[in-house]
Motif scaffolding. Structure first.
Motif, PDB file in Angstrom:
ATOM      1  N   HIS A  63       0.870  -1.167   0.000  1.00  0.00           N
ATOM      2  CA  HIS A  63       0.000   0.000   0.000  1.00  0.00           C
ATOM      3  C   HIS A  63       0.909   1.220   0.000  1.00  0.00           C
ATOM      4  O   HIS A  63       2.136   1.088   0.100  1.00  0.00           O
ATOM      5  CB  HIS A  63      -0.969  -0.004   1.190  1.00  0.00           C
ATOM      6  N   HIS A  65       1.037   3.978   2.063  1.00  0.00           N
ATOM      7  CA  HIS A  65       1.363   4.786   3.240  1.00  0.00           C
ATOM      8  C   HIS A  65       2.858   5.098   3.209  1.00  0.00           C
ATOM      9  O   HIS A  65       3.678   4.261   2.811  1.00  0.00           O
ATOM     10  CB  HIS A  65       1.022   4.030   4.533  1.00  0.00           C
ATOM     11  N   ASP A  67       5.192   5.215   5.306  1.00  0.00           N
ATOM     12  CA  ASP A  67       6.166   4.343   5.981  1.00  0.00           C
ATOM     13  C   ASP A  67       6.501   3.094   5.169  1.00  0.00           C
ATOM     14  O   ASP A  67       7.391   2.328   5.539  1.00  0.00           O
ATOM     15  CB  ASP A  67       5.689   3.961   7.395  1.00  0.00           C
ATOM     16  N   HIS A  68       5.814   2.905   4.033  1.00  0.00           N
ATOM     17  CA  HIS A  68       6.089   1.757   3.157  1.00  0.00           C
ATOM     18  C   HIS A  68       6.623   2.170   1.793  1.00  0.00           C
ATOM     19  O   HIS A  68       6.947   1.293   0.985  1.00  0.00           O
ATOM     20  CB  HIS A  68       4.819   0.916   2.967  1.00  0.00           C
ATOM     21  N   HIS A 143      -7.225  -2.403   5.870  1.00  0.00           N
ATOM     22  CA  HIS A 143      -6.385  -1.329   6.404  1.00  0.00           C
ATOM     23  C   HIS A 143      -7.110  -0.007   6.178  1.00  0.00           C
ATOM     24  O   HIS A 143      -8.241   0.005   5.689  1.00  0.00           O
ATOM     25  CB  HIS A 143      -5.022  -1.385   5.688  1.00  0.00           C
ATOM     26  N   ASP A 171       0.157  -4.131   5.583  1.00  0.00           N
ATOM     27  CA  ASP A 171      -0.531  -3.646   6.785  1.00  0.00           C
ATOM     28  C   ASP A 171      -1.983  -4.089   6.714  1.00  0.00           C
ATOM     29  O   ASP A 171      -2.683  -3.800   5.728  1.00  0.00           O
ATOM     30  CB  ASP A 171      -0.490  -2.116   6.860  1.00  0.00           C
TER      31      ASP A 171
END
Ligand SMILES: [Zn+2]
Ligand SMILES: [Zn+2]
Length: 260
Positions: A63, A65, A67-68, A143, A171
């Motif tokens: 995904h 986000h 942080d990824h 998520h 996630d």
């Protein structure tokens, strides 16, 4: 296949690890294919410890986000401005428009399409793609933004006569799509961002016990826990998973490599 933990800190970079990123590799036909699964803050620098980024065949995002995916802009600069000349483009798979997301992170204009560096592909649950000798299948995650889990089949790194199955949750909270994905895989890399009893919100992440429940219901061979946030105690999460899942459980650390 071989799995290297480039980074495993959940939601943000941590004291001893950068944010989420994993290197999955398989050998066949005399060459190695290398897939980067997620590429969070700090992952670009750590990737340099494991292979030349020029040798990455594809990037797959569970995904988008930050942080990824934040370090996709580092990969883009590396490929465009390499002192020996542009490195050409690689396939990028994601559940939402990664072109738009990359522009946002890079602060670039609408005219920037990164077409020299990336070939963007939008993926949906139910789709599959082949990268070298690895076949990736995507499953629905639960998520706060569109996301997928990915199951990969490919040649074993320890028994050359068989294929093995690996799955990564991305996630997600525990859901039917992820159980379907993880069914009978040899190795499950599962997020476990939440602590049982502490984090009550649903539909975002799994706790140790829910990751254990996923592994037990799906009958996986080994459970690797990841995406633990800096304020989460790995032992607490691991014990919670072990209480539910009868197989081996391990909280991964940056730099570890698993052959299966
Ligand atoms: Zn995350
Ligand atoms: Zn997320």
């Amino acid at each position: 296949m071989r799995l290297t933990i480039i980074g495993c800190s959940g939601s943000m970079s941590g004291r001893s690890s950068v944010a989420s990123s994993y290197l999955l590799q398989a050998d066949s036909g005399g060459r190695t294919h290398s897939i980067v699964l997620d590429f969070g803050p700090g992952a670009m620098g750590q990737l340099l410890n494991y292979l030349d980024p020029a040798d990455v065949d594809a990037m797959v995002f569970s995904h988008m986000h930050t942080d990824h995916c934040a370090d996709i802009v580092g990969m883009q600069v590396y490929r465009r401005w390499h002192p020996e000349g542009p490195l050409g483009r690689i396939d990028v798979f994601s559940p939402v428009d990664a072109l738009v997301r990359t522009r946002q992170i890079g602060g670039d204009s609408q005219s920037e399409d990164y077409s020299g560096e990336f070939h963007f592909h939008r993926i949906e649950p139910g789709q599959s793609v082949e990268i070298g000798s690895m076949v990736l299948e995507f499953f629905p995650a639960e998520h706060t933004v569109p996301g997928v889990g990915v199951r990969v089949s490919g040649p074993s790194d320890v028994n050359l006569n068989r294929d093995v199955l690996f799955a990564y949750t991305g996630d997600t909270d525990l859901c039917e799509g992820e159980i379907e994905m993880a069914r009978s895989v040899d190795v499950l890399l599962s997020e476990s961002a939440f602590e049982d009893g502490r984090d009550k919100v649903r539909g975002v992440h799994m706790t140790g016990s829910r990751a254990g429940e996923l592994a037990e219901k799906a009958g996986v061979g080994k459970l690797l826990l990841t995406h633990l946030q800096p304020w989460t105690d790995p032992e607490t999460v691991r014990r919670a998973a072990e209480d539910v899942y009868s197989g081996p459980v391990h909280c991964v650390r940056a730099g570890e490599m698993f052959r299966f």
